[in-house]
Design an enzyme around this catalytic site. Structure first.
Site, short mmCIF file in Angstrom:
data_model
loop_
_atom_site.label_atom_id
_atom_site.label_comp_id
_atom_site.label_asym_id
_atom_site.label_seq_id
_atom_site.Cartn_x
_atom_site.Cartn_y
_atom_site.Cartn_z
CB ILE A 6 4.24 67.12 56.56
CG1 ILE A 6 4.94 66.15 57.53
CG2 ILE A 6 2.77 66.72 56.37
CD1 ILE A 6 5.12 64.74 57.02
CD GLU A 24 4.42 50.59 52.13
OE1 GLU A 24 3.92 49.57 52.64
OE2 GLU A 24 4.01 51.06 51.04
MO1 MOS Z 1 1.91 48.87 49.47
S1 MOS Z 1 2.18 46.99 50.27
O1 MOS Z 1 3.37 49.05 48.64
O2 MOS Z 1 0.52 48.83 48.58
#
Ligand code: MOS
Length: 708
Positions: free
Chosen positions: A597, A673
């Protein structure tokens, strides 16, 4: 003003600008002579425009032009026949309800809005189809292969397994709807030089699209997008409406601002496509998975293609010898979808991770034990190692934090007054990618460092992450470093999408800093200074006001020997009200396995944002289409429900925080994501644990709970 704020090295570098209103978003640029565009949209769903009566609009006060296919303002690339994307104002065809068909430009936004209401359009209607689920069942409805079928081992092996689960999972259309409305300011100047202020996730991509569409040199197009008020994927392409604004500016020789309305956000800038997925899962009585079959259908458009990786994670997330997948797109008379946070995987994970949970119950196993037992050491789809993977550790850390020990494996066993309590877990996974990017570094004798790259920040904190990388390498406080982005004239970087920015651009920042340090060391040695000398002293001694370096960076060839993924494990506790069916998410623990991180505060914010989006996806978000008319009936924020503060409990975020040895010098994998992917299944699984009711159709609204 800045003294009022406590600055910590982990704070957002642009936080003060954002909270004080100093940060300028595209629509806030006031260019001299700015005029305003308002779109007229189709009120039918399919057919042809017969006529456009624009006289009243043209005569209305302040109106400068009404553009439509009748006057076709010059767009060189549109003169050619056929092809995609939809050629705005170069077709009389209607492909979907709400399609932009004319642009009224006036000296004020109000006058343009009024004049747009005066435009009368006549149509020839033809029959249309927007019925997604009906089309899946209709054998005559068109279905396109969205991804090549995949097979490992025996097809449909689940059908002969000792224990079988077979179920259908559905998701509605979801819309991105970030707070900032979509749009653009386009200023076509002298010698075909165009300046735009855009809402975009990729200034280079917008630059290339405009240059290509109008057939002018790329360097003639300057794209500015320093701040973006949320994207979620909808700003990953240049939409026809943006081209319309450029057309208008070219024709009128004035800067034109076009900002669409909230209801237009539902129709003309994409969505997460509705989906229908069938999962067949087989296991032996000991809890070993023996077969997975995943067949998915996604909603598409008739005039442009869109596909996403709905079945991707099914191929490798669990160690099954037999896996087969298939993914189809059903073209409908609707606007074309686009990637939306966790594109494909967020859809697929709801189905797969619900089915995995169903199987655990069918086996009478703890879902965590079932997952752990089937967790593969190496990637079974690619037959190669993972670059790093700490999923088993993540299960343990998250379980301890949420109090998984309080959970009862028998559903509907825990109560708190009228509320039933349940716990659920789910996995999310997304490709940890690294592209190619360039960064320029300027190290100055005044003790500051400027870094530049044509990347974007739609909210994750790109500048903050890049500044922290440089700060540590250069041993320089963050307030001495400036990271410039959102400008197409800076060294090229990819669009901000697919959770790849920190990995891709961060690696180039790393390389720039390493290079600057070695130049300083060389200069120090050549001028007889100690190797530990401060760069300010070294530059001064050498009479240099600054040194500059530009580095392009991309992944090593070694990366091809590994499967690189980021993983998330979402744990939730829910309370379900027995009389009303209301679901409250009462606890959340999200564990991120996304390498090292770099920027703890913004990384946590990413996970928190994903969880909030996940609550919406699980419980409330649904764009409802009336198939009789092909129109959305809840195209506003009163009726399309997103979570508010009262819907969101405290969110615990845990990071594994161990560097990935392969992906980049920071060891950091993306997390945009995975913050969302899988979350909705964790909620559905918790609802089942609380109530014994399995809801396979998102969103999990009270009516569905009460009806089952
Ligand atoms: Mo994201 S759906 O790769 O902006």
């Amino acid at each position: 003003m800045e003294d009022l704020f406590f600055i910590d090295e982990n704070d957002r570098v642009d936080g003060i600008e954002k909270v004080t209103g100093k940060a300028k978003y595209f629509a806030e640029y006031q260019l001299p002579g700015l005029v305003y565009g308002v779109l007229v949209t189709s009120t039918i769903t399919k057919g042809k425009i017969i006529g456009i009566e624009a006289k009243a609009a043209n005569n209305a006060p302040g109106v400068l032009a009404v553009l439509s296919h009748l006057n076709k303002p010059s767009v060189p690339a549109y003169e050619q026949e056929g092809g995609s994307p939809m050629k705005i104002f170069y077709t009389d065809q209607i492909f979907f309800n709400g399609q932009p068909i004319a642009l009224v430009v006036a000296d004020t936004f109000e006058r343009a809005t009024y004049a747009a209401s005066l435009v009368k359009v006549s149509y020839e209607k033809t029959p249309f189809n927007t019925d997604f689920e009906g089309s899946i069942k209709d054998t005559k409805a068109k279905k396109l292969q969205g991804q090549a079928p995949y097979k490992r081992g025996v097809e449909n092996a689940y059908k002969t397994a000792e224990v079988q689960v077979e179920a259908v999972y559905t998701l509605p259309v979801e819309t991105h709807n970030p707070m900032e409305l979509h749009g653009i300011i386009a200023d076509w100047g002298v010698n075909d030089n165009v300046t735009v202020y855009a809402k975009t996730q990729g200034v280079k991509s917008t630059q290339n699209t405009i240059a290509g569409t109008f057939k002018i040199p790329v360097e003639n197009v300057q794209v500015n997008s320093q701040f973006v008020g949320g994207g979620f994927g909808m700003a990953l392409r240049t939409w026809p409406l943006e081209i319309a604004a450029v057309m208008a500016s070219k024709q009128l020789k004035k800067p034109v601002k076009l900002v669409i309305t909230r209801d237009q956000m539902f129709t003309m800038v994409g969505n997460r496509p509705a989906s229908y997925q069938k999962i067949g899962l087989g296991a032996n009585k000991d809890g070993k998975i023996t077969g997975i079959t995943h067949t998915a259908f996604g909603q598409g458009a008739t005039y442009e293609n869109f596909t996403e990786g709905v079945v991707n994670m099914t191929k490798f997330m669990y160690a099954s010898e037999n896996v087969n997948t298939n993914y189809y797109v059903v073209p409908l008379d609707m606007g074309v979808p686009i990637w939306m946070r966790g594109p494909g995987e967020a859809t697929g994970a709801f189905a797969l991770e619900s089915a995995i949970d169903e199987m655990a119950y069918a086996l009478d196993m703890d879902p965590l034990d079932f997952r752990t037992k089937n967790d593969p050491e190496t990637d079974p789809a690619q037959n190669r190692p993972f670059s790093s993977k700490y999923v088993k550790e993540a299960y343990k850390l998250g379980a301890a934090k949420i109090g998984w020990g309080n959970r009862k494996n028998k559903p509907a066993s825990l109560n708190d007054g009228p509320w039933q309590i349940g716990y659920g877990v789910s996995v999310g996974v997304f490709n940890a990618s690294r592209g190619r990017a360039s960064v320029k570094g300027i190290l100055k004798a005044d003790g500051t460092l400027v870094l530049q790259s044509a990347t974007s920040d739609i909210g994750p904190g790109t500048g903050t992450g890049m500044t922290l990388i440089a700060s540590r390498l250069m041993s320089l406080p963050v307030d001495k470093i400036t990271f410039e982005l959102g400008d197409s004239s800076l060294p090229p970087a990819p669009s901000q999408g697919g959770s790849a920015t920190l990995s891709t651009v961060g690696a180039a920042v790393n390389d720039v800093c390493v290079s600057l340090k070695s130049t300083i060391a060389e200069l120090a040695a050549n001028s007889g200074m100690a190797a530990t000398s401060n760069f300010v002293d070294v530059l001064k001694k050498n009479n240099l006001p600054m040194i500059e370096v530009t580095k392009q960076s991309q992944g090593s060839p070694e990366a091809k020997n590994y499967s690189m993924y980021s993983f998330s494990i979402h744990f939730v506790q829910v309370k379900v009200h027995q009389a009303t069916g209301v679901v409250k998410v009462s606890k959340i623990v999200s564990v991120g396995d996304s390498g090292k991180i770099v920027s703890p505060k913004t990384a946590r914010s990413q996970m928190v944002g994903g969880a909030v989006g996940g609550i919406g996806m699980a419980l409330t978000e649904e764009a409802i289409l009336d198939n009789r008319y092909g129109r959305y009936v809840n195209n506003n924020f009163a009726d399309y429900h997103v979570p508010v503060n009262a819907d969101v409990p405290d969110i615990d975020v845990i990071f594994i925080d161990k560097p990935d040895p392969i992906i980049n010098p920071m060891g950091a994998k993306g997390m945009g994501e995975i913050a969302l992917i899988g979350f909705s299944a964790a909620v559905a699984n918790a609802v089942f644990n609380a109530t014994g009711k399995r809801i396979r159709s998102l969103p999990i609204t009270p009516d569905k709970i009460l009806a089952s």
